[in-house]
Design an enzyme around this catalytic site. Structure first.
Site, PDB file in Angstrom:
ATOM      1  N   ARG A  89      46.884  21.639  29.471  1.00  0.00           N
ATOM      2  CA  ARG A  89      46.054  20.457  29.673  1.00  0.00           C
ATOM      3  C   ARG A  89      45.007  20.394  28.582  1.00  0.00           C
ATOM      4  O   ARG A  89      44.432  21.411  28.201  1.00  0.00           O
ATOM      5  CB  ARG A  89      45.349  20.502  31.031  1.00  0.00           C
ATOM      6  CG  ARG A  89      46.303  20.235  32.183  1.00  0.00           C
ATOM      7  CD  ARG A  89      45.575  20.155  33.503  1.00  0.00           C
ATOM      8  NE  ARG A  89      44.588  21.191  33.632  1.00  0.00           N
ATOM      9  CZ  ARG A  89      43.425  21.042  34.239  1.00  0.00           C
ATOM     10  NH1 ARG A  89      43.095  19.885  34.749  1.00  0.00           N
ATOM     11  NH2 ARG A  89      42.578  22.053  34.331  1.00  0.00           N
ATOM     12  N   SER A 152      45.156  32.097  29.678  1.00  0.00           N
ATOM     13  CA  SER A 152      45.215  32.875  30.927  1.00  0.00           C
ATOM     14  C   SER A 152      46.099  34.111  30.817  1.00  0.00           C
ATOM     15  O   SER A 152      47.022  34.298  31.622  1.00  0.00           O
ATOM     16  CB  SER A 152      45.733  31.987  32.046  1.00  0.00           C
ATOM     17  OG  SER A 152      45.182  30.728  31.963  1.00  0.00           O
ATOM     18  N   ASP A 205      41.121  32.265  32.330  1.00  0.00           N
ATOM     19  CA  ASP A 205      40.970  31.236  33.371  1.00  0.00           C
ATOM     20  C   ASP A 205      40.014  31.650  34.491  1.00  0.00           C
ATOM     21  O   ASP A 205      39.329  30.819  35.080  1.00  0.00           O
ATOM     22  CB  ASP A 205      42.327  30.781  33.939  1.00  0.00           C
ATOM     23  CG  ASP A 205      43.200  31.918  34.433  1.00  0.00           C
ATOM     24  OD1 ASP A 205      42.841  33.088  34.258  1.00  0.00           O
ATOM     25  OD2 ASP A 205      44.286  31.623  35.002  1.00  0.00           O
TER      26      ASP A 205
HETATM   27  C1  GLC Z   1      47.705  36.882  34.804  1.00  0.00           C
HETATM   28  C2  GLC Z   1      46.979  37.004  33.478  1.00  0.00           C
HETATM   29  C3  GLC Z   1      45.481  36.816  33.647  1.00  0.00           C
HETATM   30  C4  GLC Z   1      45.200  35.525  34.391  1.00  0.00           C
HETATM   31  C5  GLC Z   1      45.967  35.513  35.714  1.00  0.00           C
HETATM   32  C6  GLC Z   1      45.741  34.228  36.512  1.00  0.00           C
HETATM   33  O1  GLC Z   1      47.340  37.937  35.630  1.00  0.00           O
HETATM   34  O2  GLC Z   1      47.234  38.267  32.911  1.00  0.00           O
HETATM   35  O3  GLC Z   1      44.837  36.789  32.391  1.00  0.00           O
HETATM   36  O4  GLC Z   1      43.836  35.395  34.615  1.00  0.00           O
HETATM   37  O5  GLC Z   1      47.348  35.658  35.459  1.00  0.00           O
HETATM   38  O6  GLC Z   1      46.206  33.104  35.831  1.00  0.00           O
END
Ligand code: GLC
Length: 466
Positions: A89, A152, A205
């Site tokens: 996004r 993320s 995230d």
């Molecule tokens: C996975 C990623 C992490 C992220 C999580 C939620 O665990 O390694 O960085 O925060 O997913 O999206």
């Protein structure tokens, strides 16, 4: 739902003795008593301390370089890119100065090519489309746009806007990125398009979720994702982070990205592994990694349920021993089917019948089959919610002093938002481990789309403090 009442959920009306025995076994494996959770929490706390002391531990406890809190009175429009596992996004976030935001965003689906090769060029093109469609592209005379980048995945941050990808998690596995600075990769791709956009902040995230919750409610201390994956970030006193060698921030605190999805991945000793989890792990793209995440998050729960279903069918305890090509294929059960099944209260479980016979193409199902299907969905969801409480309790007890006054935990993600009973079981389970006078100070809030909004806020704070 209190956990004691859930023990009843494995009794299947009309089941044969063999079917009931198999369901009782599942009940034993999936319904975790509080004592078991307490032992896992103790280990979780030990692992947190280990990660605070040194790099390279199973809980990475990554310093995010975010050392400020928004006040809630900030105003202006800021940009962000939010890269998840399936979507991307691009957002323009407008802060209204009273803790509220409005967003304008465009969603792009990651193409196969992007996932396998051209990820960063793809992201840059999406930014270009977003800006051009809205006539926002800065010309040569205008200053570049600052943008926050929510990424993320586990990144070892080296500054607020640089960080080395440690490994891919969840569904993504683009070659050539591990070990490299993901901001550099993105900044180069933006340059190739001649876009005057500067990546001002790199944000996990969970960090974004925490910051967006904090803009809205200054008592926010923890940001959590229970979605496709799971993870949390929280404000920690820098003096507690022995491995931190950088300067002491004026605020004395920093947000840490825990990367808690990896808990127990080094020795597989504490989580309640069943053969169904082991089978999933072995066939996943990241075996022996993200053990905690694989029991909690949306990417995996459907597959755990599928393994249970096939285990029962192979013993002729379900669907009269029949399966289908679809059901035989890995990942064919989406976690959203479990959500729908867990709340199907129709007299003939017609929603579940639809899933079994239409979506999964199994020829027929009896009422007992459908009841078993529903119970599997409830069991897998219940275990996920109770194990999720482990991470929350471990984090809260690490900062127990904060619980003498009101604190907010900002949470986002499909499991938290949509899985029936998840929120309630999570809060209820946390309440079993935190003294009542402290538990009443905790507020769990949905930080919807917080990851992207928070990245824009961090980009703003980063540019203002430079
Ligand atoms: C996975 C990623 C992490 C992220 C999580 C939620 O665990 O390694 O960085 O925060 O997913 O999206």
């Amino acid at each position: 739902m209190a956990s004691s009442t859930l023990n009843l959920c494995c009794t299947i009306e009309g089941a044969s003795a063999e079917q009931q025995a198999a369901m009782d076994l599942l009940g034993k494996q999936f319904l975790l008593p509080d004592e078991r959770l307490a032992a896992i929490t103790k280990e979780f706390r030990r692992r947190m301390e280990e990660g605070l002391a040194a790099d390279g531990k199973v809980l990475k406890m990554i310093p995010s370089f975010v050392t400020w809190r928004p006040k809630g009175n900030e105003t202006g429009s800021y940009f962000a890119i939010d890269l998840g596992g399936t979507n991307l996004r691009v957002l323009k976030v407008t802060l209204n100065g009273k803790g509220g935001v409005t967003t304008e965003h465009q969603k792009f689906t990651l193409t196969q090519e992007a996932k396998s090769r051209t990820l960063f060029d793809f992201i840059a093109q999406c930014v270009e489309t977003f800006l051009d469609d809205r006539n926002l592209r800065p010309t040569g005379r205008q200053p570049p746009i600052s943008i926050g980048f929510t990424f993320s995945y586990p990144v070892q941050q080296t500054s607020i806007n640089s960080g080395i990808l440690a490994q891919w998690t969840k569904g993504l596995n683009v070659p050539g990125c591990v070990g490299r600075d993901v901001v550099r990769l993105l900044q180069d791709a933006l340059l190739r398009l001649g876009l005057r956009v500067k990546v001002a902040a790199l944000v996990n995230d969970t960090v974004g979720t925490l910051l967006s919750a904090a803009y809205n409610d200054p008592s926010s201390q923890i940001g959590i994702i229970f979605g496709t994956g799971t993870n949390a970030a929280y404000y920690e006193n820098v003096s507690n982070v022995a491995k931190w060698k950088g300067a002491n921030p004026a605020s004395g605190e920093m947000v840490l990205n825990m990367e808690w999805g990896a808990f127990d991945s080094d020795d597989f000793a504490f989580l309640p592994y069943t053969p169904h989890d082991i089978k999933l792990d072995r066939k996943s793209i990241n075996p022996r990694k993200q053990a905690y995440e694989k029991m909690i998050s949306g990417l995996y729960l459907g597959e755990v349920a599928r393994n249970i279903i096939l285990w029962l069918a192979d013993q002729r305890l379900l669907f009269d021993g029949r399966s289908s090509e679809i059901l035989n294929a890995m990942w064919s059960i989406d976690t959203s089917y479990l959500s729908s099944a867990a709340i199907d209260n129709t007299p003939d479980l017609s929603e579940i019948q639809q899933i079994i016979e239409k979506t999964l193409n199994v020829p027929t199902s009896t009422m007992v089959d459908r009841r078993i299907f529903k119970t599997i969905a409830v069991l897998v969801g219940e275990r996920a919610a109770r194990l999720s409480a482990v991470g929350v309790v471990a984090t809260l007890t690490k900062r127990l002093e904060l619980l003498s006054k009101k604190i907010n935990i900002g949470i986002d993600g499909s499991m938290y938002e949509h899985f029936p009973g998840f929120k309630e079981i999570l809060a209820e389970t946390v309440s079993h481990f935190i003294p009542e006078d402290k538990f009443k100070n905790i507020n769990f809030s949905l930080a919807k789309d917080g990851s992207g909004i928070g990245a824009a806020i961090v980009a703003m704070l980063a540019t203002q403090t430079q």
